[in-house]
Scaffold this active site. Structure first.
Site, PDB file in Angstrom:
ATOM      1  N   GLY A 211     -64.204  17.371 -44.614  1.00 55.71           N
ATOM      2  CA  GLY A 211     -64.482  16.128 -43.910  1.00 55.71           C
ATOM      3  C   GLY A 211     -65.780  16.233 -43.147  1.00 55.71           C
ATOM      4  O   GLY A 211     -66.447  17.271 -43.169  1.00 55.71           O
TER       5      GLY A 211
ATOM      6  N   GLU B 105     -66.061  26.768 -41.097  1.00 55.03           N
ATOM      7  CA  GLU B 105     -67.420  26.490 -41.583  1.00 55.03           C
ATOM      8  C   GLU B 105     -67.639  27.102 -42.964  1.00 55.03           C
ATOM      9  O   GLU B 105     -68.677  27.700 -43.253  1.00 55.03           O
ATOM     10  CB  GLU B 105     -68.472  26.997 -40.585  1.00 55.03           C
ATOM     11  CG  GLU B 105     -68.355  26.426 -39.188  1.00 55.03           C
ATOM     12  CD  GLU B 105     -68.673  24.938 -39.069  1.00 55.03           C
ATOM     13  OE1 GLU B 105     -69.100  24.322 -40.074  1.00 55.03           O
ATOM     14  OE2 GLU B 105     -68.498  24.385 -37.978  1.00 55.03           O
TER      15      GLU B 105
ATOM     16  N   PHE C 260     -75.711  16.086 -44.237  1.00 52.57           N
ATOM     17  CA  PHE C 260     -76.124  14.886 -43.503  1.00 52.57           C
ATOM     18  C   PHE C 260     -76.770  13.867 -44.437  1.00 52.57           C
ATOM     19  O   PHE C 260     -76.911  12.697 -44.086  1.00 52.57           O
ATOM     20  CB  PHE C 260     -77.077  15.257 -42.355  1.00 52.57           C
ATOM     21  CG  PHE C 260     -78.435  15.717 -42.817  1.00 52.57           C
ATOM     22  CD1 PHE C 260     -79.512  14.852 -42.804  1.00 52.57           C
ATOM     23  CD2 PHE C 260     -78.626  17.019 -43.266  1.00 52.57           C
ATOM     24  CE1 PHE C 260     -80.766  15.280 -43.237  1.00 52.57           C
ATOM     25  CE2 PHE C 260     -79.877  17.454 -43.694  1.00 52.57           C
ATOM     26  CZ  PHE C 260     -80.945  16.583 -43.678  1.00 52.57           C
TER      27      PHE C 260
ATOM     28  N   CYS D  77     -66.111   6.705 -36.154  1.00 50.79           N
ATOM     29  CA  CYS D  77     -67.535   6.377 -36.153  1.00 50.79           C
ATOM     30  C   CYS D  77     -68.024   6.292 -34.707  1.00 50.79           C
ATOM     31  O   CYS D  77     -67.443   5.565 -33.889  1.00 50.79           O
ATOM     32  CB  CYS D  77     -67.788   5.054 -36.881  1.00 50.79           C
ATOM     33  SG  CYS D  77     -69.539   4.600 -36.934  1.00 50.79           S
TER      34      CYS D  77
ATOM     35  N   CYS E 215     -69.369   5.786 -40.153  1.00 46.02           N
ATOM     36  CA  CYS E 215     -68.766   5.129 -41.314  1.00 46.02           C
ATOM     37  C   CYS E 215     -69.878   4.809 -42.320  1.00 46.02           C
ATOM     38  O   CYS E 215     -71.065   5.013 -42.042  1.00 46.02           O
ATOM     39  CB  CYS E 215     -68.050   3.849 -40.877  1.00 46.02           C
ATOM     40  SG  CYS E 215     -69.174   2.558 -40.282  1.00 46.02           S
TER      41      CYS E 215
ATOM     42  N   CYS F  38     -72.510   2.124 -40.940  1.00 43.51           N
ATOM     43  CA  CYS F  38     -73.412   2.648 -39.910  1.00 43.51           C
ATOM     44  C   CYS F  38     -74.334   3.729 -40.463  1.00 43.51           C
ATOM     45  O   CYS F  38     -75.464   3.875 -39.993  1.00 43.51           O
ATOM     46  CB  CYS F  38     -72.609   3.161 -38.713  1.00 43.51           C
ATOM     47  SG  CYS F  38     -71.792   1.811 -37.810  1.00 43.51           S
TER      48      CYS F  38
END
Length: 177
Positions: free
Chosen positions: A11, A83, A113, A138, A170, A173
């Site tokens: 996630g 991680e 990212f 978010c 989200c 955004c």
């Protein structure tokens, strides 16, 4: 059957992956399993050990490659890895440990990212008995967030940081910003 298996929690940032990893390892500890957790040694945001973003701490071995801790973990039956996306040997290590009868629990980002697959973590999915995709909230509109958004202009994939450098967002955004 030897009982070995892989549990994978993926996630975005701030979705509770490390918290869920700790919860699952603690369950096995309560049942008297010998457990160990491993964290990525370059993640030193909060100090030694495994830390959640809400500052909960859990003892952990540190490594940059999982093969480096093989000799230290032979007596453990449950291995937690935080991680997981940063370990270059995550797939081979998890498969080997599960095949040797160990329970392997991995918490990892599934995407960068840039919303690209994070290293080879997605290659663990077909090898895992359990896969859970967690979401965050978010940080812009408070809906369900599935993505991590970097706040700075850096382009390197591996930049470790917290809410000073990243937001969970989200789809709308992510696209709008």
């Amino acid at each position: 059957m030897n009982g070995g298996h892989i549990q994978l929690m993926i996630g975005p940032m701030f979705s509770g992956k490390s918290t869920e990893l700790i919860r699952r390892v603690r369950r096995y500890q309560i049942a008297q399993y010998k457990c160990v957790t491993i964290k990525y040694s370059n993640d030193n945001r909060y100090g030694t050990g495994l830390w959640t973003h809400d500052k909960n701490n859990f003892e952990a071995l540190e490594a940059t490659k999982l093969c480096d801790v093989l000799e230290s973990i032979t007596d453990f039956s449950v291995i937690g890895i935080d991680e997981g996306q940063f370990f270059p040997d995550i797939v081979e290590f998890c498969e080997r440990m599960a095949n040797e009868g160990k329970i392997v629990i991995v918490a990892a980002l599934d995407g960068t990212f840039q919303r690209k697959p994070f290293n080879n973590i997605l290659n663990l999915i077909p090898l895992s008995e359990m896969v859970v995709k967690l979401t965050a909230v978010c940080m812009k509109c408070f809906k369900e967030a599935s993505f991590s958004k970097r706040l700075g202009e850096e382009t390197e994939i591996e930049i470790i940081g917290g809410n000073d450098m990243y937001q969970s967002v989200c789809r709308k955004c992510y696209i709008d910003s």
